[in-house]
Every structure is written in C-alpha cells, then in structure tokens.
Design an enzyme around this catalytic site. Structure first.
Site, mmCIF file in Angstrom:
data_model
loop_
_atom_site.group_PDB
_atom_site.id
_atom_site.type_symbol
_atom_site.label_atom_id
_atom_site.label_comp_id
_atom_site.label_asym_id
_atom_site.label_seq_id
_atom_site.Cartn_x
_atom_site.Cartn_y
_atom_site.Cartn_z
ATOM 1 C CG ASP A 34 28.568 13.203 -8.730
ATOM 2 O OD1 ASP A 34 28.888 12.287 -7.938
ATOM 3 O OD2 ASP A 34 27.584 13.953 -8.565
ATOM 4 C CD GLU A 112 11.701 -8.078 6.635
ATOM 5 O OE1 GLU A 112 11.226 -7.712 5.550
ATOM 6 O OE2 GLU A 112 11.991 -9.250 6.885
ATOM 7 C CE LYS A 114 1.881 -5.008 3.902
ATOM 8 N NZ LYS A 114 1.713 -4.319 2.641
ATOM 9 C CG ASP A 116 2.265 2.234 0.254
ATOM 10 O OD1 ASP A 116 1.820 1.239 -0.351
ATOM 11 O OD2 ASP A 116 1.616 3.281 0.388
ATOM 12 C CE1 TYR A 224 8.860 -9.437 -0.326
ATOM 13 C CE2 TYR A 224 8.722 -7.059 -0.606
ATOM 14 C CZ TYR A 224 8.327 -8.327 -0.957
ATOM 15 O OH TYR A 224 7.396 -8.495 -1.934
ATOM 16 C CE LYS A 315 -2.580 -2.264 4.794
ATOM 17 N NZ LYS A 315 -2.336 -1.918 3.407
ATOM 18 C CB CYS A 409 -10.606 32.171 -16.193
ATOM 19 S SG CYS A 409 -9.122 32.504 -15.231
ATOM 20 C CB CYS A 412 -8.804 36.653 -16.855
ATOM 21 S SG CYS A 412 -8.913 35.150 -17.844
ATOM 22 C CB CYS A 427 -7.783 30.145 -18.073
ATOM 23 S SG CYS A 427 -7.830 31.838 -18.703
ATOM 24 C CB CYS A 433 -5.225 34.786 -17.582
ATOM 25 S SG CYS A 433 -5.766 33.987 -16.079
HETATM 26 S S1 IVH Z 1 7.033 -10.386 2.722
HETATM 27 C C1 IVH Z 1 4.619 -14.143 1.642
HETATM 28 N N1 IVH Z 1 8.036 -8.129 3.580
HETATM 29 O O1 IVH Z 1 3.446 -6.403 0.991
HETATM 30 C C2 IVH Z 1 5.097 -12.861 2.143
HETATM 31 N N2 IVH Z 1 6.288 -8.050 1.989
HETATM 32 O O2 IVH Z 1 0.842 -8.344 1.133
HETATM 33 C C3 IVH Z 1 5.811 -12.100 1.129
HETATM 34 N N3 IVH Z 1 5.706 -5.775 1.298
HETATM 35 O O3 IVH Z 1 3.232 -8.190 -1.966
HETATM 36 C C4 IVH Z 1 5.928 -10.703 1.433
HETATM 37 N N4 IVH Z 1 7.160 -4.731 2.550
HETATM 38 O O4 IVH Z 1 4.846 -6.322 -1.936
HETATM 39 C C5 IVH Z 1 7.128 -8.716 2.783
HETATM 40 N N5 IVH Z 1 9.050 -6.228 4.404
HETATM 41 C C6 IVH Z 1 8.149 -6.802 3.611
HETATM 42 C C7 IVH Z 1 7.302 -6.047 2.784
HETATM 43 C C8 IVH Z 1 6.375 -6.717 1.982
HETATM 44 C C9 IVH Z 1 6.198 -4.591 1.655
HETATM 45 C C10 IVH Z 1 4.599 -5.959 0.336
HETATM 46 C C11 IVH Z 1 4.880 -6.999 -0.716
HETATM 47 C C12 IVH Z 1 3.763 -7.981 -0.702
HETATM 48 C C13 IVH Z 1 2.751 -7.338 0.188
HETATM 49 C C14 IVH Z 1 2.187 -8.399 1.089
#
Ligand code: IVH
Length: 673
Positions: A34, A112, A114, A116, A224, A315, A409, A412, A427, A433
C-alpha cells in the site's frame, strides 16, 4: 525534466497505478505494498498539479474524487435499460424455458446472480470510460461520471485488447456486506443515524454532489452485460468473460457466480445452490437471473413492453419470520439518541437467531402502530440488520397497550428533545445520564480513539458503577489499589495492565485525542483535518464558528457541534484535566502556530512553479495565515495563485468563473500588508 518527459512519466505512472488498482480491487492479488502504491499516487498527483494539461479525466488520481458536480444532467441511453420480469415460483421458470424453446428451439442459458443494488450504464470509447449514467426511467438517466470514477472496481481505461471502439457496459453498483457494516460502525461512532440497507445507501451515495464523499463510501460493482454495435462474440457468457479480461469485475465462473445450462434441471440446480448458499456471499443477492445465452437468439426473441422475452429473474422470498414482540426497550446512545428496540421471541432468520430488531425512531413506531405482545413480521434489511416490517393486528392480545416513545429519558428521566429535521429523539442530559457517560468513556478508550489496553466496555461500566469515574479524565486519576479494592476477579496483573495502558495513551497523537472526545459529527477524518489545520486545542478553543467552517470538510453542522461541546463548562474542564494529565493537545506534524488571519475566509487554488516558495511552502503560508487551499477551481475560489508553467486550462477555467488570478508577489503582499 523536459515537458515531454513529464508527459511520458504521467502516462507511465497512470498506467502502472491502474494495473495495481485492478490487481488489488478486482483480482484481490496486489503486487506492491500500500505504501509503494501511495508513493506512486502522490507523485502522479504532484505531477498532474504541475502539468494539468497532461492530466486525463481517467487518471487514477480521480479515484479519490474530482470536482463537485452541481446537479446531474439527464442523458438518453443508447440502448434502453429494460427491467426484468420477476418470478418467485419455479414453475414460472420452467414456463419461461418452455416459451423460449417453443419459439426458437432448444438453446443454452446463462445463469447469474441478481445483485441487490443500483443499475448503471457505462460508455467506453476507444477503451476509456467517457460516461456513467443511472438507469433513470430506462430511456434516460442521470450522468454521474465523476462519481462512477471513484468506484475502484470499475476500470477507467481498459486493459488487454479486442474491445470494440464504442461499447456500453451495464452492471449493478453495490455495497459489500462488510463495507456496509463498516460504514454503519463509523456512523455510530460519529453519532449519526444508521443507514437502513445497502441498496438505498448505494443509491444515495451515487447521487452525492461531491465525488470525494462518494469515494469515501467504498462502493463496489458487478458487471452483467457488455453491449456494442460491433460484434464481440455471439455469447453473453463469453462477452462477460472478455469483460473480465478488459479489467471489469464480472461474475466468476469458478465461484459459480455465472454458469451455462442447457436444461431446466440445471437451471433448478443453480437456483437451489444459491438458495442454500446466498447468505455466505460477500454481497447481497435477491435472486438469480436466467438469460438466453446466444445474442442472436436473444434478438430473435425480442422484447415486450415490460421487458425482454429472453430473460427472467427468479427472486428468493425475502427472509421473513413471524414472531411475538415481548416488549420494547429504549436504548440511549453515546450522543443521547434514543432508539426503540424490539425484544422478540427468538426466531431463525437467514441462518441466524434473531432476538432483537431495531425500530429506529418514533416515526417508525407510529407507522407500524405497534402494540405490546403483537405478532410481528421480522425481515433482515438487506440481510444485515433485522427489522420489524409489519404487524398482524388480528393476533393482538386484548387490551394491549400501544407502544410509544416515552416523553422522558428511560435512564435519567430528563424530558427528551427532537431536533428539527431529524428523526431521532435525544436526551439532552449529556453529563448526568449514565449510559451517555459510559458510552462516551467507552468510545474514548476504544481502539481507534485512545486505544487503551486492558479497558473495554465492561470495565468502564464497572468503574462507573463503583463511582470511580464520571468522565474520561477521571480514568487518569485511577490507582492500582482502587482497582484491586473492587475485588471481583481483579488481580495485580490485570490492574497494572489498565494503569500501564492509561500511561501509554499519553503518547497518542492529538488528532486521535480530538476524536476520542466524542464530539458529535467529529469522526476520525474530520478530527485529523481539524488537528492538522489548527495545530492544536488552544487554537480550536479560540476559533469562531466562521473560522471553523473555513477548515476543509468542516461545515455548519460540525462547527456548531464543536462550539456546543466547548461551550459546556464540564467538557472544557474535562479537556483541561486531560491536558494536565499529559495527553497531547498539540498536533505533531503541523504543530506550527498560525501566523495571522489576514487570509481569513479566502479560498485559494495554487498552480505552477514559484520562485520563493516550494509547492508545500506556499500552501503552508496560506493556511498559516488563515486561508484555505483547495485542489480545484470552483465558483467558491477567491484567488488562483499562478506560478510559471501553469497550464492554460486552469487559467481558462479561472477566467470562465471570474476567479482573479494573482502571482506569488501579490500573495506575499496580501499576507504582509
Ligand atoms: S440483466 C434486460 N443481470 O435487476 C435485462 N440484471 O429488473 C437487463 N440486476 O435493473 C438486466 N443483477 O439492475 C441483469 N445479473 C443481472 C442482474 C440484474 C441485478 C438488476 C438490474 C436490473 C434489474 C432487472
């Protein structure tokens, strides 16, 4: 060095640093320390300041954040950013496959995670990042390029070869769970409200006006999709693999973050695998995405108004559990913030037993209309902090009382207050306190503050209960005998350790002492900045609110908080007692006292080479005379101090913003007249 050599050096350093960044952040395989990295980065920073005309907007120095952005322009996406149809049922996934194959015959799928987080679209031209845009409404988004540049896992210049001249790369900006926890730990230390979940915090972070602020948050990303008018390969899976070789953080097949499948069974196996293991991941996923792999087949399938026919998101049900509310306790924090906490019948959620959940504040209690003994739905917000998300009023015990925040509180008895614009009640009895006192002392002794060996939360509590300490300064009056007299397992060795730890803490630098005081909003970074700018406590005590706000990173809120703290007699006397016990009240590096306040309220940008000053020397002269030095010209800049060799871009920008340009002699006159 010749200008040409400078240009080459800047180019070479930029390239090297970009490689090291990639090794460190994306591959997790650093090749240099670093420290070595920092030295190179500092050199590049210095050269770019001297020769701004050679500085590229994609230089590794931009990772720490460029100029402030005022609003984000709206721009149209080249390819619309569609969203995906969501399903929670496996039958619907099988239906999706059947639908696809009815239309195009058997085909291969790419599966893949998904992630969040927040969707972003990145445009690269000739291998350089030129634009980063939020999803917006799918057609147009907000341009947030400067903020995107601070995300270390996003390449600013591509590596390798074979990338198309122009391409659009999409991905999800996220916080890793660790980073999110760390952010909240810092927030708690600074007495700020905690962030509720990583997704919203990521979204909020990307919309910060100050890229330096964004850089500090430590965002991450996963890519993605890679799209271009020019063909890369026919396979989505292969395109992502190419993306990886160009430096992007794409899903790793070895970790099963991405996998190809040719049957419904394999798809289900992938879903099963991540259903079981998703809690072990470093980031939060809320499902998996199944896409047709062949890009020509994708095109053939096309889109509906809702989204693509070639992809579906499965999901996972958010992990929730129903349990009984045993009661609500009200916790008082270091800053006096009162937080309602749900005490629950233990229940297993996302792999851990949950017994308590945050109820955040009075507004949340009202929203939930919570009653004693209610059956409540608990969910892990982004699988991190358990939260009560709902109540089943039909199961409410007869005659149950509504839960409300007490007016006084719970510790206290002082009447609680609410600062306008804040959700939390406080508080105000900071010096009377008990939990506020003990938590402040705990903060004082903690590792990042005074780092006192042998002293932790329990010991502080014990000393406080025994009447040995009422504030942090009292710690330094403790004797071994007093500790041994407590009995309860105290031995000569452990008592001596505490006293030795306290002795050793006298070596802790002033910036840490300042942080240890626990002034609201004064975190580690701010404390460091204040310590270095002011030189020490005496100067801070003498400063007005305006002078405090002239310090970089100190705004009205922080300045107000410092003024309030110092205005309390008990605090001032504690600080003086700490000083008399030998704690450092003078900053080490820049222990040089201020010379004058002639430049008070003025902000300078320094550029070029000077006759009578070194670069650091001219900055020091400005700061020691009360001025502020900033790295880039904005409408707030009072003067641009130009040396020889200053680049034309800086001068043009100064003229544009009507910032007067002065030379070093004029600056010297301002200081001395
Ligand atoms: S593909 C047309 N791949 O999920 C498809 N989306 O509702 C384009 N997301 O807005 C999305 N992981 O933000 C894709 N492996 C993944 C993802 C992914 C998260 C999110 C993305 C998108 C929403 C789809």
């Amino acid at each position: 060095m010749e200008r040409k050599e400078m240009k080459e050096r800047i180019g070479k350093l930029s390239e090297e640093l970009a490689q090291h960044n990639h090794r460190y952040y994306v591959l997790a395989a650093p090749a240099i320390s670093d420290h070595e990295f920092d030295l190179k980065l500092k050199e590049l920073e210095r050269l770019e300041k001297e020769f701004p005309e050679f500085a590229s907007p994609n230089s590794p120095t931009q990772r720490v954040g460029g100029d402030i952005t005022k609003g984000f322009p709206t721009v149209a996406h080249k390819y619309p950013m569609l969203s995906l149809g969501n399903t929670y049922s496996r039958e619907e996934v099988a239906d999706f496959v059947a639908r696809v194959e009815k239309s195009v015959g058997t085909t291969t799928y790419s599966m893949e995670l998904k992630y969040d987080g927040v969707a972003i679209s990145l445009t690269y031209m000739n291998g350089e990042l030129v634009r980063g845009v939020t999803r917006g409404d799918g057609e147009k988004g907000e341009e947030i390029t400067a903020n995107i540049r601070t995300i270390k896992t996003i390449p600013l210049k591509l590596q390798g070869s074979g990338w198309p001249e122009e391409m659009e790369v999409r991905g999800e900006v996220i916080f890793t769970k660790d980073r999110f926890d760390e952010l909240n730990r810092q927030r708690a230390e600074e007495g700020e409200d905690l962030y509720a979940n990583p997704r919203n915090t990521a979204a909020g972070s990307l919309k910060q006006q100050d890229p330096k602020e964004v850089a500090k948050r430590g965002l991450d990303n996963f890519i993605y999709s890679v799209q271009s008018d020019a063909s890369i390969t026919r396979s989505h899976f292969e395109n992502l693999a190419h993306g990886r070789s160009w430096g992007f953080k794409t899903p790793d097949p070895e970790r099963r973050f991405i996998e190809r499948a040719a049957s419904v069974e394999s798809i289900m196996a992938f879903i099963d695998h991540w259903e079981k293991h998703r809690n072990e991941l470093e980031m939060i996923i809320d499902g998996v995405v199944i896409k047709v792999d062949d890009l020509l087949v994708q095109e053939e399938l096309g889109n509906t108004a809702k989204g693509p026919r070639w992809a579906v998101a499965y999901k996972y049900a958010p992990e929730q559990a129903l349990t009984r509310l045993r009661g609500v306790t009200f916790q008082v924090g270091r800053t006096g913030a009162v937080t309602p906490v749900a005490e629950l019948d233990p229940v297993v959620l996302a792999g851990t037993t949950v017994k308590r959940a945050s109820l955040f504040n009075a507004d949340q209690l009202e929203r939930l209309d919570l009653h004693d003994g209610d059956m409540v739905m608990v969910e892990k917000a982004g699988e991190i902090i358990p939260q009560v998300v709902g109540v089943d009023p039909t199961k409410r015990p007869v005659g149950a009382k509504r839960v409300v925040l007490p007016e006084t509180c719970p510790e206290c008895g002082t009447v609680l207050q609410r600062v306008e614009g804040e959700a939390q009640h406080y508080c105000p009895n900071e010096n009377g306190c008990p939990p506020q006192i003990t938590r402040r002392i705990e903060h004082f002794v903690s590792r990042r503050a005074m780092n006192i060996d042998g002293l932790g939360a329990e010991t502080v509590e014990e000393f406080f209960r025994a009447g040995l300490i009422r504030d942090a300064a009292d710690l330094y009056d403790l004797t071994e005998k007093q500790i041994l007299d407590l009995g309860k397992g105290w031995k000569e060795k452990s008592a001596k350790k505490v006293i030795d730890g306290l002795m050793a803490s006298r070596q802790v630098p002033f910036e840490q002492v300042l942080f240890a005081l626990g002034i609201r909003h004064v975190g580690e970074t701010v404390a460091k900045k204040i310590a270095r700018t002011t030189g020490g406590l005496d100067r801070i005590l003498a400063m007005s609110r305006e002078e405090l706000t002239a310090i970089d990173e100190v705004g009205e809120v922080i300045a107000g908080s410092i003024m309030d703290f110092m205005a309390v007699e008990a605090n001032r006397s504690m600080v003086e007692r700490l000083r008399s016990h030998g704690l450092s009240m003078v900053a080490e590096d820049t222990g040089k006292p201020a010379l004058s306040e002639r430049l008070k309220g003025l902000s300078f940008v320094v550029s070029g080479v000077f006759r009578n000053f070194s670069r650091d020397g001219i900055k020091e002269a400005i700061e020691r005379n009360g001025g502020k030095v900033s790295g880039s010209i904005s409408s707030k800049t009072s003067y641009l101090v130009a040396g020889s060799d200053m680049g034309p871009a800086k001068r043009a920008k100064a003229e544009d913003l009507k910032v007067p340009v002065i030379d070093e002699d004029e600056l010297t006159r301002m200081i001395n007249e």
